[in-house]
Design a protein around this motif. Sequence first.
Motif, PDB file in Angstrom:
ATOM      1  N   UNK A 322       0.808  -1.203   0.000  1.00  0.00           N
ATOM      2  CA  UNK A 322       0.000   0.000   0.000  1.00  0.00           C
ATOM      3  C   UNK A 322       0.842   1.254   0.000  1.00  0.00           C
ATOM      4  N   UNK A 323       0.188   2.402  -0.162  1.00  0.00           N
ATOM      5  CA  UNK A 323       0.916   3.678  -0.153  1.00  0.00           C
ATOM      6  C   UNK A 323       1.489   4.004   1.220  1.00  0.00           C
ATOM      7  N   UNK A 324       0.968   3.349   2.250  1.00  0.00           N
ATOM      8  CA  UNK A 324       1.509   3.551   3.589  1.00  0.00           C
ATOM      9  C   UNK A 324       2.632   2.574   3.903  1.00  0.00           C
ATOM     10  N   UNK A 325       3.172   1.896   2.874  1.00  0.00           N
ATOM     11  CA  UNK A 325       4.264   0.936   3.019  1.00  0.00           C
ATOM     12  C   UNK A 325       3.880  -0.194   3.965  1.00  0.00           C
ATOM     13  N   UNK A 326       2.670  -0.722   3.768  1.00  0.00           N
ATOM     14  CA  UNK A 326       2.183  -1.834   4.578  1.00  0.00           C
ATOM     15  C   UNK A 326       1.452  -2.813   3.672  1.00  0.00           C
ATOM     16  N   UNK A 327       1.376  -4.065   4.135  1.00  0.00           N
ATOM     17  CA  UNK A 327       0.581  -5.082   3.454  1.00  0.00           C
ATOM     18  C   UNK A 327      -0.448  -5.615   4.447  1.00  0.00           C
ATOM     19  N   UNK A 328      -1.526  -6.154   3.909  1.00  0.00           N
ATOM     20  CA  UNK A 328      -2.599  -6.696   4.743  1.00  0.00           C
ATOM     21  C   UNK A 328      -2.628  -8.206   4.600  1.00  0.00           C
ATOM     22  N   UNK A 329      -2.716  -8.884   5.757  1.00  0.00           N
ATOM     23  CA  UNK A 329      -2.817 -10.342   5.758  1.00  0.00           C
ATOM     24  C   UNK A 329      -3.638 -10.784   6.956  1.00  0.00           C
ATOM     25  N   UNK A 330      -4.653 -11.614   6.682  1.00  0.00           N
ATOM     26  CA  UNK A 330      -5.514 -12.188   7.732  1.00  0.00           C
ATOM     27  C   UNK A 330      -6.115 -11.114   8.612  1.00  0.00           C
ATOM     28  N   UNK A 331      -6.487  -9.979   8.011  1.00  0.00           N
ATOM     29  CA  UNK A 331      -7.165  -8.931   8.755  1.00  0.00           C
ATOM     30  C   UNK A 331      -6.260  -7.999   9.525  1.00  0.00           C
ATOM     31  N   UNK A 332      -4.939  -8.180   9.472  1.00  0.00           N
ATOM     32  CA  UNK A 332      -3.997  -7.305  10.166  1.00  0.00           C
ATOM     33  C   UNK A 332      -3.027  -6.703   9.162  1.00  0.00           C
ATOM     34  N   UNK A 337       9.727  -2.620   4.611  1.00  0.00           N
ATOM     35  CA  UNK A 337      10.878  -1.719   4.513  1.00  0.00           C
ATOM     36  C   UNK A 337      10.743  -0.841   3.279  1.00  0.00           C
ATOM     37  N   UNK A 338      10.842   0.464   3.485  1.00  0.00           N
ATOM     38  CA  UNK A 338      10.749   1.389   2.358  1.00  0.00           C
ATOM     39  C   UNK A 338      11.909   1.222   1.390  1.00  0.00           C
ATOM     40  N   UNK A 339      13.022   0.702   1.875  1.00  0.00           N
ATOM     41  CA  UNK A 339      14.185   0.437   1.026  1.00  0.00           C
ATOM     42  C   UNK A 339      14.755  -0.911   1.436  1.00  0.00           C
ATOM     43  N   UNK A 340      14.924  -1.798   0.466  1.00  0.00           N
ATOM     44  CA  UNK A 340      15.415  -3.144   0.749  1.00  0.00           C
ATOM     45  C   UNK A 340      16.893  -3.111   1.097  1.00  0.00           C
ATOM     46  N   UNK A 341      17.405  -4.257   1.502  1.00  0.00           N
ATOM     47  CA  UNK A 341      18.811  -4.335   1.890  1.00  0.00           C
ATOM     48  C   UNK A 341      19.758  -4.092   0.722  1.00  0.00           C
ATOM     49  N   UNK A 342      19.305  -4.291  -0.519  1.00  0.00           N
ATOM     50  CA  UNK A 342      20.159  -4.033  -1.671  1.00  0.00           C
ATOM     51  C   UNK A 342      20.080  -2.590  -2.137  1.00  0.00           C
ATOM     52  N   UNK A 343      19.366  -1.730  -1.398  1.00  0.00           N
ATOM     53  CA  UNK A 343      19.295  -0.313  -1.735  1.00  0.00           C
ATOM     54  C   UNK A 343      18.165   0.073  -2.655  1.00  0.00           C
ATOM     55  N   UNK A 396      11.605   0.339   9.408  1.00  0.00           N
ATOM     56  CA  UNK A 396      11.125   0.270   8.026  1.00  0.00           C
ATOM     57  C   UNK A 396      10.754   1.650   7.476  1.00  0.00           C
ATOM     58  N   UNK A 397      10.367   2.560   8.358  1.00  0.00           N
ATOM     59  CA  UNK A 397       9.886   3.872   7.908  1.00  0.00           C
ATOM     60  C   UNK A 397      10.877   4.994   8.234  1.00  0.00           C
ATOM     61  N   UNK A 398      12.156   4.633   8.452  1.00  0.00           N
ATOM     62  CA  UNK A 398      13.123   5.651   8.861  1.00  0.00           C
ATOM     63  C   UNK A 398      13.287   6.733   7.796  1.00  0.00           C
ATOM     64  N   UNK A 399      13.198   6.379   6.509  1.00  0.00           N
ATOM     65  CA  UNK A 399      13.404   7.357   5.435  1.00  0.00           C
ATOM     66  C   UNK A 399      12.134   8.097   5.053  1.00  0.00           C
ATOM     67  N   UNK A 400      10.999   7.679   5.534  1.00  0.00           N
ATOM     68  CA  UNK A 400       9.742   8.305   5.132  1.00  0.00           C
ATOM     69  C   UNK A 400       9.501   9.571   5.938  1.00  0.00           C
TER      70      UNK A 400
END
Length: 483
Positions: A322-332, A337-343, A396-400
């Motif tokens: 999603x635009x909030x950098x989140x995914x939904x699974x099983x109602x939660x 991470x806004x940027x993966x380990x490979x940059x 995960x949201x340090x750069x946002x």
Amino acid sequence: MEGLRRFAPLRAAGATWKDIAAHAGCDWRTARKYLSPDAPSTPPRASSRAGTVPRLVDPFVGVIDAWLAADPRLRATVIHERLVADYGFTGHYQRVKVYVADARRRLEVEADAQGRPPGLHRRFEVVAGAQAQVDWGDEGTLLSGAGITSKVYSFHMTLSYSRDPFVCFTTSQDLATFFDCHRRAFAHFGGVPATIVYDRTKTVVRRHVAPGKAVPLHPQAAAFAEHYGFVIDVLAAYRPTGKGRVERQVAIVRDHVLAGRSFASLAELDGAFAGWVPIRRGQVHRTHGELIGVRAARDHAALGPVPEFGYAVTESHLRRVGRDSMISFAGSCYSIAARATDGRPTRAGQRVEVRVGPGHLEVWRLPVDDPDGATVLLARHPRSRLRGAMIVDPAHWAELPDGRTRATTTAGADGDPDPTGPSSRQPDSPAVRPEVRAGFGVVVARRPLSDYDQLAGLASPPGPEPVPADADADADVSLVGAA
């Protein structure tokens, strides 16, 4: 007729037909007919009326047979209800019930290719270490008093030779939890049985097939069985007698472990079963007639070894970020991470793979989004057991942007003070001071608090201001006129 023949000695003693009829409770003519020397040896039989009178259900037998062929468990009450509502059936429910009972037996025989008798099964016995049976039990809201609203399920595995049990409790029946319970059972028994019997659960069977055809196994189930070295034995549909040993264990555990007790967590449930196991092993089983613990020792010694490294079964799902950098699974919701380990940054709407384990959840970037065709880990979270939770890792949201960097100013576009600001206005009357706020074209009147006290009746209105002693006459006149 057989009852009348008991009175034959009375006739031989000289009793009249009337006296015999009075004792037998029939007409004297009937007594004479069946007790006379030339009476027939067999009683008369009326001709059978079966098949001569049409039944009200006969016009609907084709419909009923089709329904039972599609779903053999369809109840007679439901069939009668649908016949009345959709086909105008006017007969009683009992007529439908009698026909459905006969039709079930007939259809069972027709469905069996060998024409074997329905409702019967062959009893079997196994040697030590040869077989275990697995089943689920639904325990409902067993932990509702502890604030856990999700259902509690009991996983059961029973060794068929000794009836030695294993039970653990979970709040999920998904693929990862199902086979994690297997690993716990193998550790409890100290080995792996040669065969495990299942019903057609979706965690073992990929899809249902017609009778007589090979059952396609779930790929993860087949890989798990291959790693631990046991064979999957899937029962035929609607054949619960094939795993009656574990079916019976579900009821025994409810009666001896759960009944009359309250629990605050899954750990307490598992501890209650662990405390009951020595009691169970000290009992004599009524089927094989031995102590369960003594027979279990032979059973455990014949089990296969547990592999040094376990096999972690995970269930995979696809989700979009999603635009909030989140995914939904099983109602939660879970943060990504806004940027993966490979940059490389994560995009909104990007499709990712969610791998669900027994107690955790991982999010991986798909190979199609990587130039090297490799998967990259984007997030790992403990799995939430409650719907509606938000699991967020702050890293995960340090750069946002956090929304705290927006500043305000009253200066104009060229840096000069705002002509409508407080610095460019002349001082107003102390009673009412209009103010123009920067960014708004609204004039706000500021009043002293004493005005509100006067309106509320908490203070008296102010009188005329006193005149200074050294004031001249013109000033006095102007003040009076102003008043």
